[in-house]
Design a protein around this motif. Structure first.
Motif, PDB file in Angstrom:
ATOM      1  N   HIS A 113       0.555  -1.363  -0.103  1.00 46.43           N
ATOM      2  CA  HIS A 113      -0.044   0.061  -0.007  1.00 46.43           C
ATOM      3  C   HIS A 113       0.838   1.242   0.094  1.00 46.43           C
ATOM      4  N   ILE A 114       2.097   1.404   0.523  1.00 46.39           N
ATOM      5  CA  ILE A 114       3.006   2.148   0.432  1.00 46.39           C
ATOM      6  C   ILE A 114       4.425   1.635  -0.356  1.00 46.39           C
ATOM      7  N   PRO A 115       4.433   1.631  -1.575  1.00 47.03           N
ATOM      8  CA  PRO A 115       5.794   0.947  -2.188  1.00 47.03           C
ATOM      9  C   PRO A 115       6.753   1.453  -1.667  1.00 47.03           C
ATOM     10  N   GLU A 116       7.128   2.497  -1.597  1.00 45.90           N
ATOM     11  CA  GLU A 116       8.413   3.066  -1.111  1.00 45.90           C
ATOM     12  C   GLU A 116       8.960   2.660   0.081  1.00 45.90           C
ATOM     13  N   PHE A 117       7.932   2.206   0.967  1.00 43.81           N
ATOM     14  CA  PHE A 117       8.375   1.558   2.298  1.00 43.81           C
ATOM     15  C   PHE A 117       9.178   0.405   2.209  1.00 43.81           C
ATOM     16  N   ALA A 118       9.293  -0.411   0.886  1.00 47.94           N
ATOM     17  CA  ALA A 118       9.993  -1.428   0.844  1.00 47.94           C
ATOM     18  C   ALA A 118      11.559  -1.386   0.817  1.00 47.94           C
ATOM     19  N   ALA A 119      12.092  -0.051   0.637  1.00 47.21           N
ATOM     20  CA  ALA A 119      13.416   0.257   0.870  1.00 47.21           C
ATOM     21  C   ALA A 119      14.151  -0.398   2.183  1.00 47.21           C
ATOM     22  N   HIS A 120      15.230  -0.569   1.968  1.00 46.33           N
ATOM     23  CA  HIS A 120      16.014  -1.035   2.808  1.00 46.33           C
ATOM     24  C   HIS A 120      15.706  -2.472   3.381  1.00 46.33           C
ATOM     25  N   GLY A 121      15.174  -3.131   2.578  1.00 45.06           N
ATOM     26  CA  GLY A 121      14.764  -4.766   3.223  1.00 45.06           C
ATOM     27  C   GLY A 121      13.223  -4.771   4.072  1.00 45.06           C
ATOM     28  N   LYS A 122      12.487  -3.706   3.744  1.00 46.68           N
ATOM     29  CA  LYS A 122      11.455  -3.814   4.683  1.00 46.68           C
ATOM     30  C   LYS A 122      10.218  -4.165   4.011  1.00 46.68           C
ATOM     31  N   GLY A 123      10.561  -4.822   2.645  1.00 46.32           N
ATOM     32  CA  GLY A 123       9.459  -5.030   1.909  1.00 46.32           C
ATOM     33  C   GLY A 123       8.230  -6.075   2.392  1.00 46.32           C
ATOM     34  N   GLY A 124       8.749  -7.008   3.399  1.00 47.45           N
ATOM     35  CA  GLY A 124       7.960  -8.077   3.763  1.00 47.45           C
ATOM     36  C   GLY A 124       7.362  -7.847   4.907  1.00 47.45           C
ATOM     37  N   ILE A 125       7.495  -6.639   5.639  1.00 47.67           N
ATOM     38  CA  ILE A 125       6.945  -6.488   6.830  1.00 47.67           C
ATOM     39  C   ILE A 125       5.244  -6.280   6.784  1.00 47.67           C
ATOM     40  N   THR A 126       4.734  -7.094   7.613  1.00 42.23           N
ATOM     41  CA  THR A 126       3.199  -7.086   7.389  1.00 42.23           C
ATOM     42  C   THR A 126       2.582  -6.130   8.509  1.00 42.23           C
ATOM     43  N   VAL A 127       1.435  -5.912   8.275  1.00 47.68           N
ATOM     44  CA  VAL A 127       0.535  -4.871   9.350  1.00 47.68           C
ATOM     45  C   VAL A 127       0.745  -5.495  10.838  1.00 47.68           C
ATOM     46  N   LEU A 128       0.352  -6.854  10.546  1.00 47.27           N
ATOM     47  CA  LEU A 128       0.500  -7.705  12.020  1.00 47.27           C
ATOM     48  C   LEU A 128       1.770  -7.549  12.610  1.00 47.27           C
ATOM     49  N   GLN A 129       2.926  -7.831  11.965  1.00 46.85           N
ATOM     50  CA  GLN A 129       4.180  -7.584  12.349  1.00 46.85           C
ATOM     51  C   GLN A 129       4.394  -6.118  12.930  1.00 46.85           C
ATOM     52  N   LEU A 130       4.113  -5.215  12.154  1.00 49.56           N
ATOM     53  CA  LEU A 130       4.159  -3.718  12.667  1.00 49.56           C
ATOM     54  C   LEU A 130       3.578  -3.520  14.037  1.00 49.56           C
ATOM     55  N   LEU A 131       2.238  -3.741  14.127  1.00 49.40           N
ATOM     56  CA  LEU A 131       1.511  -3.479  15.221  1.00 49.40           C
ATOM     57  C   LEU A 131       1.553  -4.440  16.356  1.00 49.40           C
ATOM     58  N   THR A 132       2.292  -5.579  16.222  1.00 51.91           N
ATOM     59  CA  THR A 132       3.008  -6.528  17.314  1.00 51.91           C
ATOM     60  C   THR A 132       4.099  -6.267  17.794  1.00 51.91           C
ATOM     61  N   HIS A 133       4.801  -5.258  17.347  1.00 53.37           N
ATOM     62  CA  HIS A 133       6.232  -4.731  17.745  1.00 53.37           C
ATOM     63  C   HIS A 133       7.451  -5.781  17.336  1.00 53.37           C
TER      64      HIS A 133
END
Length: 385
Positions: A113-133
């Motif tokens: 949903h935010i394509p440029e967030f994939a920079a520096h190896g972050k392309g696979g981080i999910t919403v669940l991972q984000l909000l569960t720290h």
């Protein structure tokens, strides 16, 4: 719109008033000891307000102040306290609505949903991972000077770099994860995240005058100052928080303002499966899902104990020690704290919600012990029914 929790009393709601009286006495004792200038507490059950009290001072006159200096300001029922990380659950609730609207899945990579967030190896981080720290960038920051420029904020969060492999650890992200969540809200709605939170979560519940993520200038006079512990007998105002830019920014992981009754009402809605006063903002199954324990008994490396992370709040679980929610809490009790100063929670098994705010950022050791006492007293008041 009237406040959504009608006033009642402990006995009418099946609560023992004696532990609640002790709870208030402990807060008064801490103020007398100089632990914090002021505080608020609220307890609600089954959609009604059992207790709401304000204590002490919202703002303290500077030591040695004379002449035209601002005097002490007493805390009252309109006083808004800095919620710190209690804001995280309000922001997370806005993300949950995007899932209900079909715009997002919890297992979506953010970069979908935010394509440029994939920079520096972050392309696979999910919403669940984000909000569960489990995102992998706990130390990342958004500088204060750009917080009101959301295009600059988006560029900054997309440029975050990883400190460890996403999903490999549980480590509390004090601010970074929820700035990403805020940018995700904006990407999917086209709205300022502060406006979306107000229109989709707070206003429908009737809380638009009691909980704010982004405090309008017209309400700044209601905000309590936040202090560091006393030095030479005087509370020390925190330079980073006590100014209009901080109030307006609505830092999504730690800059909301609220009354204790407002957050007790918010948690009434969450504990009741997403509805309050006949208004539903979320589905019961959504609340069941987001309050599950997604991190098991894994140690949160920031907290030093298992935090039983849901997708926003954390839950009590069965671990012998509990942070903030009270050791004797039912395992399904869930909530969140605000660094050194506050805690809010709901017990869905009893219908009770609780909120405590103070305006001094104490060290975690004392704060966690204080919250264990206060939360346990609230739990002790719960009678069957």
């Amino acid at each position: 719109m009237p406040f959504p929790l009608p006033e009642s009393n402990p006995e009418a709601l099946g609560l023992d008033p004696r532990p609640l009286a002790r709870l208030c006495a402990v807060i008064e004792q801490h103020i007398a000891e100089g632990r914090h200038p002021g505080a608020q507490v609220a307890v609600a059950r089954h959609g009604k307000l059992a207790l709401f009290r304000s204590f002490g001072k919202a703002r303290v006159a500077p030591q040695g102040a004379r002449g035209n200096a601002s005097p002490d300001v007493a805390a009252d029922d309109r006083t808004l306290f800095l919620m710190y990380s209690n804001t995280k659950v309000v922001t997370a609730a806005a993300v949950w609505t995007l899932v209900e609207d079909g715009k997002l899945r919890f297992n979506d990579p953010i970069a979908q949903h935010i394509p440029e967030f994939a920079a520096h190896g972050k392309g696979g981080i999910t919403v669940l991972q984000l909000l569960t720290h489990q995102g992998g960038f706990p130390s990342a920051v958004v500088p204060a000077e750009i917080m009101l420029d959301h295009a600059a904020v988006r560029r900054t969060v997309c440029n975050f770099t990883l400190e460890w492999t996403p999903g490999s650890k549980v480590q509390y992200h004090p601010a970074a994860a929820h700035w990403v969540a805020a940018m995700l809200i904006e990407a999917l709605t086209g709205q300022d995240f502060r406006d979306y939170i107000r229109s989709r979560i707070l206003a429908p519940l009737g809380l638009e005058n009691d909980v704010f993520v982004g405090l309008p200038e017209s309400e700044h006079g209601r905000a309590a100052d936040i202090y560091d512990p006393p030095q030479d007998g005087a509370f020390v105002p925190r330079a980073g928080e006590n100014h209009p830019q901080h109030h307006i920014a609505g830092i999504p992981g730690g800059g909301g303002y609220g009354t204790a009754r407002g957050m007790a009402a918010f948690y009434q809605a969450l504990g009741a499966g997403g509805a309050l006063g006949g208004v539903r903002i979320l589905a019961p199954r959504t609340l069941e899902y987001v309050t599950r324990n997604f991190t098991g008994e894994r140690i949160d490396e920031y907290m030093g104990l298992p935090m039983h992370r849901g997708i926003g709040p954390h839950s009590r679980g069965e671990w012998p020690v509990a942070r903030g929610l009270g050791a004797i809490a039912h395992p399904r009790t869930f909530g969140h704290g605000g660094v050194g100063s506050s805690y809010c929670w709901a017990d869905p098994t009893s219908g009770v919600s609780f909120a405590f705010f103070s305006n001094c950022r104490q060290g975690n050791e004392w704060h966690e012990a204080r919250m264990d006492v206060l939360s346990n007293l609230a739990h002790m008041a719960i009678l069957p029914g």
